[in-house]
Design an enzyme around this catalytic site. Structure first.
Site, PDB file in Angstrom:
ATOM      1  CB  ALA A 134      86.257 -29.452   0.079  1.00  0.00           C
ATOM      2  CG  ASN A 163      76.994 -25.059   1.449  1.00  0.00           C
ATOM      3  OD1 ASN A 163      77.047 -23.805   2.021  1.00  0.00           O
ATOM      4  ND2 ASN A 163      78.126 -25.718   0.897  1.00  0.00           N
ATOM      5  CG  HIS A 216      84.572 -20.647  -5.526  1.00  0.00           C
ATOM      6  ND1 HIS A 216      84.437 -21.217  -6.635  1.00  0.00           N
ATOM      7  CD2 HIS A 216      83.827 -21.358  -4.577  1.00  0.00           C
ATOM      8  CE1 HIS A 216      83.474 -22.268  -6.339  1.00  0.00           C
ATOM      9  NE2 HIS A 216      83.124 -22.213  -5.076  1.00  0.00           N
ATOM     10  CG  HIS A 228      84.443 -28.482   6.524  1.00  0.00           C
ATOM     11  ND1 HIS A 228      83.518 -29.056   6.229  1.00  0.00           N
ATOM     12  CD2 HIS A 228      84.932 -27.825   5.548  1.00  0.00           C
ATOM     13  CE1 HIS A 228      83.039 -28.599   5.099  1.00  0.00           C
ATOM     14  NE2 HIS A 228      83.695 -27.916   4.477  1.00  0.00           N
ATOM     15  CG  HIS A 285      80.345 -21.617   2.735  1.00  0.00           C
ATOM     16  ND1 HIS A 285      79.562 -22.218   2.406  1.00  0.00           N
ATOM     17  CD2 HIS A 285      81.402 -21.250   1.728  1.00  0.00           C
ATOM     18  CE1 HIS A 285      79.758 -22.247   0.611  1.00  0.00           C
ATOM     19  NE2 HIS A 285      80.905 -21.795   0.756  1.00  0.00           N
ATOM     20  NE  ARG A 344      80.563 -24.771   7.152  1.00  0.00           N
ATOM     21  CZ  ARG A 344      80.939 -25.014   5.862  1.00  0.00           C
ATOM     22  NH1 ARG A 344      79.705 -24.833   4.745  1.00  0.00           N
ATOM     23  NH2 ARG A 344      81.990 -25.259   5.153  1.00  0.00           N
ATOM     24  CG  LEU A 351      86.405 -29.252  -3.742  1.00  0.00           C
ATOM     25  CD1 LEU A 351      85.249 -30.307  -3.633  1.00  0.00           C
ATOM     26  CD2 LEU A 351      87.279 -29.597  -5.044  1.00  0.00           C
TER      27      LEU A 351
HETATM   28  C1  NCD Z   1      82.399 -25.111   0.657  1.00  0.00           C
HETATM   29  C2  NCD Z   1      81.732 -25.543   1.913  1.00  0.00           C
HETATM   30  O1  NCD Z   1      82.537 -26.134   2.614  1.00  0.00           O
HETATM   31  O2  NCD Z   1      80.640 -25.272   2.081  1.00  0.00           O
HETATM   32  N1  NCD Z   1      83.761 -25.712   0.386  1.00  0.00           N
HETATM   33  C3  NCD Z   1      84.869 -25.419  -0.316  1.00  0.00           C
HETATM   34  O3  NCD Z   1      85.571 -26.166  -0.589  1.00  0.00           O
HETATM   35  N2  NCD Z   1      84.707 -24.394  -1.149  1.00  0.00           N
HETATM   36  C4  NCD Z   1      81.549 -25.112  -0.449  1.00  0.00           C
HETATM   37  C5  NCD Z   1      81.962 -24.323  -1.856  1.00  0.00           C
HETATM   38  O4  NCD Z   1      81.989 -23.281  -1.982  1.00  0.00           O
HETATM   39  O5  NCD Z   1      82.164 -25.018  -2.746  1.00  0.00           O
HETATM   40 ZN    ZN Z   2      81.737 -21.525  -1.166  1.00  0.00          ZN
HETATM   41 ZN    ZN Z   3      81.798 -23.353  -4.284  1.00  0.00          ZN
END
Ligand code: NCD
Ligand code: ZN
Ligand code: ZN
Length: 361
Positions: free
Chosen positions: A278, A51, A189, A266, A25, A27, A234
């Site tokens: 998460a 996402n 994951h 985050h 990720h 962003r 998560l």
């Molecule tokens: C991920 C996110 O913050 O985009 N968060 C996470 O806890 N892994 C989303 C994801 O991969 O589930």
């Molecule tokens: Zn992820």
């Molecule tokens: Zn995920």
């Protein structure tokens, strides 16, 4: 006589083919500019998760997002690194067969990501009923060899949080793969022995990514000396038996398990919060974390296959010809790093790892 290095003796320096991150990720906006260099310095390619808000649901939007990433790298003076963002689309109830055909004709979009609605960060537009509503799209993906990347947790609130991955296997993964046996699936994951066992024994084209946090820590990390939000992601960390199964899979010679950091930044104030987000930020030091996990069980020799070979092989891409060097030299993880107007706390901030990436000349 040949000098034999015992298996448990690891070198102080390890040069491997450049690794790829098959789950990342980054962003957008200022956050993207703050984190992208960390990945580009260690990894040659990365599967970029879709996402965002709003999610990336079309090839056109994915190509615009890719251009934003390339522009950010150029602005940072890192265009020369040759980092290649591999884009994905976010599966919704409205994804069409035309979208899948567009992916199969694109050089830059490589997969579709399933977020069960409500399962994780920015998943509210995810799929509500995969097997009921996505038949034509899944058939097209199977036919055109477009991989489905899966956040594998059920969202049923009556299922214990720690059991949601195991229940997903029975309720979704097995029926899905029975109905579409040639569909290429990445179980993203994985966090449990149940998932490892499933991926090991399943028939057909399936693989799994494993994060550094799930190799290094069990769920005690979230509760040691108080509630520790920077260990919360998560699927959530599980008990030690599951961590051991993940380490065993990652360091085995099974080609189905490969690297995906799930680095998910985050801002500090949104993690240290009444309803903290998460996601763990691991892009900063991902390869040092993985080297530490592999070395801890005397299997640093398997790191290259996990980080640099099996993912490329599964995705049908060439392995990288450039290299990355890791050195056994203590590295204390930064307490925080800049994140636009906010700050970001890396996974295991303040702790010292025995390995680090050798800075490029
Ligand atoms: C991920 C996110 O913050 O985009 N968060 C996470 O806890 N892994 C989303 C994801 O991969 O589930
Ligand atoms: Zn992820
Ligand atoms: Zn995920």
């Amino acid at each position: 006589m040949l000098a034999v290095t015992p298996m448990n003796m690891t070198p102080d320096k390890l040069t491997i083919a450049s690794p790829d991150d098959w789950h990342l990720h980054v962003r957008d906006g200022d956050a993207l500019k703050a984190v992208i260099a960390d990945s580009a310095r260690q990894f040659r390619r990365a599967i970029i998760m879709p996402n965002l808000r709003p999610p990336v649901v079309s090839v056109q939007r994915a190509l615009e997002y890719r251009q934003q990433i390339m522009d950010a790298l150029d602005q940072l003076g890192l265009g020369h690194l040759g980092f290649d963002p591999l884009m994905t689309l976010y599966l919704t109830d409205n994804t069409s067969v035309q979208d899948i055909e567009a992916i199969s004709q694109s050089d830059h979009v490589h997969a579709v990501k399933l977020y069960p609605a409500g399962a994780t960060t920015n998943s509210d537009q995810g799929v509500t009923d995969l097997l009921g509503r996505c038949d034509k799209v899944l058939q097209a993906m199977q036919r055109l060899s477009v991989p489905l990347l899966v956040h594998g947790e059920v969202t049923d609130p009556s299922i214990d949080l720690f059991d949601r991955e195991a229940v997903f296997i029975d309720r979704v993964m097995i029926p899905l793969r029975q109905r579409y046996p040639e569909l290429r699936v990445v179980f993203e994951h994985v966090t449990t022995k149940d998932a490892v066992d499933y991926v090991r024994q399943a028939q057909g084209p399936i693989a799994a990514t494993i994060t550094p946090q799930h190799l290094l820590y069990n769920r005690n990390a979230i509760f040691t000396g108080g509630l520790r939000p920077h260990w919360y992601c998560l699927p959530v960390l599980k008990r030690e038996t599951h961590r051991l199964a993940l380490v065993d899979a990652a360091t085995s010679d099974n080609p189905r398990f490969f690297l995906g950091t799930d680095s998910a930044p985050h801002a500090r104030h949104l993690k240290e919060h009444g309803t903290g987000c998460a996601g763990c930020y691991s892009a900063l030091h991902a390869m040092a974390l993985y080297a530490t996990a592999f070395d801890a069980v005397g299997r640093i020799d398997r790191l290259e296959a996990f980080a640099s070979e099996r993912g490329a092989d599964f995705y049908g891409m060439p392995r990288n010809t450039t290299t990355l060097t890791l050195v056994r030299k203590p590295y204390t993880i930064e307490e925080q790093v800049p994140f636009g107007k906010a700050v970001l706390v890396p996974l295991a901030a303040g702790q010292t790892l025995p390995w680090q990436v050798q800075p490029q000349a």
